[in-house]
Design an enzyme around this catalytic site. Sequence first.
Site, PDB file in Angstrom:
ATOM      1  N   GLU A 480       0.808  -1.229   0.000  1.00 21.73           N
ATOM      2  CA  GLU A 480       0.000   0.000   0.000  1.00 21.73           C
ATOM      3  C   GLU A 480       0.838   1.274   0.000  1.00 21.73           C
ATOM      4  O   GLU A 480       0.324   2.340   0.348  1.00 21.73           O
ATOM      5  CB  GLU A 480      -0.984  -0.013   1.188  1.00 21.73           C
ATOM      6  CG  GLU A 480      -1.941  -1.189   1.122  1.00 21.73           C
ATOM      7  CD  GLU A 480      -2.883  -1.255   2.315  1.00 21.73           C
ATOM      8  OE1 GLU A 480      -4.021  -1.691   2.151  1.00 21.73           O
ATOM      9  OE2 GLU A 480      -2.447  -0.880   3.436  1.00 21.73           O
ATOM     10  N   GLU A 546      -6.607  -6.870  -1.902  1.00 21.91           N
ATOM     11  CA  GLU A 546      -7.011  -7.223  -0.542  1.00 21.91           C
ATOM     12  C   GLU A 546      -8.511  -7.053  -0.395  1.00 21.91           C
ATOM     13  O   GLU A 546      -9.001  -5.929  -0.383  1.00 21.91           O
ATOM     14  CB  GLU A 546      -6.304  -6.353   0.506  1.00 21.91           C
ATOM     15  CG  GLU A 546      -4.799  -6.534   0.591  1.00 21.91           C
ATOM     16  CD  GLU A 546      -4.181  -5.685   1.701  1.00 21.91           C
ATOM     17  OE1 GLU A 546      -4.950  -5.108   2.507  1.00 21.91           O
ATOM     18  OE2 GLU A 546      -2.943  -5.586   1.744  1.00 21.91           O
TER      19      GLU A 546
END
Length: 876
Positions: A480, A546
């Site tokens: 991320e 995710e």
Amino acid sequence: MKKNLFILFWLSACCYSLTAQKKYELTGEWKAASITQVKENGQHISAPGFELSNWQPAIVPGTVLTTQLANGQIPDPFIGMNNKRIPDIYETGRDYYTYWFVREFSETAAAGEQVWLHLRGVNYSSDVYLNGHKLNRQLHKGMFLRQQYNITKLLRKDGKNRLAVIVFPPDEPGNPNGGQGGDGTIAKNVGHQYVAGWDWIQPIRDRNTGIWDKVFIEKTGSVNLQNPHVVTLVPGKRKPSGNQQPAILKVSAELQNTRSVPLTGILRYTIDGKTVSKSISLKPTSTTEVRLPDFSLVNPKLWWPNGYGEPYLYPLKLEFLAEGKIADREEIKVGVREITADWNTTTRSKQIFVNGQPVFIKGGNWIISDAMLRFTEARYDAEIRFHRDMNLNLIRIWGGAISERPEFYEACDKYGMLVMQDFWGSGDCNGRWLDPMKKDDQWTRRKYPDDHTLFLISAADQIKMIRNHASLAIWCGGNEITLPQSIQTPLRDSILPKLDGTRWFVDYSNSDDMSYNFLGGNGDGPYGIQDIKTFFNHRTWPFNSEIGSVGAGDYASLERFIPAPNLVPPVYKTEIRRETVDSVWEYHKYIGYGKYIDAYGKSADLKDWGMKAQLVNYDQYRSLMEGFSSRMWDWYTGVIIWKTQNPWTALRGQMYDYYLDPNACLYGLRQGGAPVNFFYNPADTSLHLINNTFVHQYDLMLVMSLFDKDGKERSLGQVFAEIGPATTRKVMDIQRAIRQAAKEEGVFLSLKILNLDKEVVSQNLYWLPDSTGQYSGLANMRKVQPEISAKEMEKGKIAVTISAPAGGPISFFNRLSLVDPVTKKRILPVFYDDNYVSVLPGESRTVLLEYSPATGQKPMLSLEAWNMPEQFISIK
């Protein structure tokens, strides 16, 4: 740029491999002591005469905590609230967890032999001593940087040697203040970040200080063959079967001449009965990289991901011959395949190709096998096998953890699991978001870790360690967030092209290069329970890295780590629209089921709650995978579930628990990801057919039926169908039939695919709610008495057949477990080719299971179902 070139030059000289002509691991017989108890230095401690009688047995590979646990000095931190009883390094200071580890071993060097010591992983820094001599010139730092020492001249003539290693904790252990990665300063190290705590784990008190990976002794001749590199090129678009056009092999290796004189020899390798060789002259005391001639492998057996073909592996033997003798040898398993990535302009995301064929990614996020770094080949094999059984084809290694061990990739090679490997960074610690829990501001955290050069050296070392594995498919900069540019730029533009050059590098796990973020937000998630219709009618990010849901186990799982007084089910309170939950459950990071349990009726106790949770689990993950698959190549090129396993006893996102006991998530996901599947879209009440293989499917008989709670059947018809490769399409709408049949008490929907031999290719059973959203019919199902037989087919393999009587209800949601005949506790791990199975009236289902038999009594079979009490069946 000159600095980066210097780093690459230094790395080519210092990195190495551990597979050799003769090697063995130094396991067992280690001893340990805290530096608070030992004042002598390494020269004294490593001298064979130094007294160790008052030292404690140590676990190596392992950590300080694993040694303390083995010696009964701490309680098991995975159970109950025990972890709170263990001193945290932030409070104790680093000396408390700074330890000496000592191992004696017998070894001598014959004439012409070189003996090497390898430490494959120490966290975080160390000094190494042998027989009174320090081996490293300066303090060795870095969790991911291996160590190699030529110890030939330091071995004692009597063969009695003593190795002593002092291990220091991370320089910045961080404050475990409840944030993701605690206060974030754990990321100042080149190491793993989760050890300061995350939303799925409590802090690891010693931050995993220790010799956490294997220690080897290796013996070679005068030349040490290091870092072999095998690249396979598979041009064109291939199919898993039939004759193949040739594939190209490119093989290289580093040759370290330990002599002070030049040496001439032959580097050669053998594969598929063919040998490729090259004559080499090596300079004195130098390391030379040698590239062998390209080799054309005729009619190769290719390696394919799970669900698409066999993951075939060739044995390759690489040797260096000098003076008529084999100086060193490496043995490698080679998967012949080529992996590429291209931009899908329809989905606006990357699309993965293997051997020229498009692969729809069905992945799972992996944290680590064990949060305290207790790794075994058997556990790796079991966990990857579970992922294979889920019908997944990729595992992503999350950036807050580690680069996995070679044994992990060996299991992935074996089971056909592609791997996306993050490097060591996460947006939570490394500054992506403003976070009041963090010690430093975003600008400071953006520069973590403190030592960028160490990061690059460690990254190059790990690349060399794992690059030959066929399963390794994608490199990822971080979780991320991009790595600092002074790390990412040389890693992407210099180190990876030089040391690998065959895999796609994505800047970070949810970057626009992977999946264009047209929705805003973070680009991944959500992570909690959802209405299953959402998976079908809400378009999310086109390659979602995710997305996940719940994952609690049943009662047998929960009682392993939750103390008896705390085995209390969560209670959903309508007035506040959330659950109240026990404090131990909260400590173990429970993620809530909300109102979804109560749709099956209020839970009578925890066993009842656990069974209903499995119904929710199955539905959630089947729907997730079927929802994404229904828009394959249209909305999506892939999905990676957050997450498929827990390395700690957490109560969220897992297909099996820490003890390797599968729950219904695994089997719902298995059904939803079946290569050929006939499934139901609850958002618009339509039926869909998917072919997620490379083969056109003909003459598929689609059989559709409804069953009420008493087992009465109503046919919705049957039809022959065909479907092309890598395709999904709508078959028909059944809205009117469903609305009418389900209105009062809900209904069962049975979908089957039969082949021309009337054999079942796939079968799917849905339990649909009534018009109010409740499963009222399930609460009133009649009990069923199926006929059950269990037969040992061969040692470690059992076939279980469940036959439901005609004229009765469905034998619904049967959970099979292999149990100890005395304690009735589950034997783990056991691998079932299906579970939580339902059997239609008058039909039979056979489930095959495999396990590793132990000495003693033959196990029994437990079978419990929604409408049948638990039964124990003897195995014939």
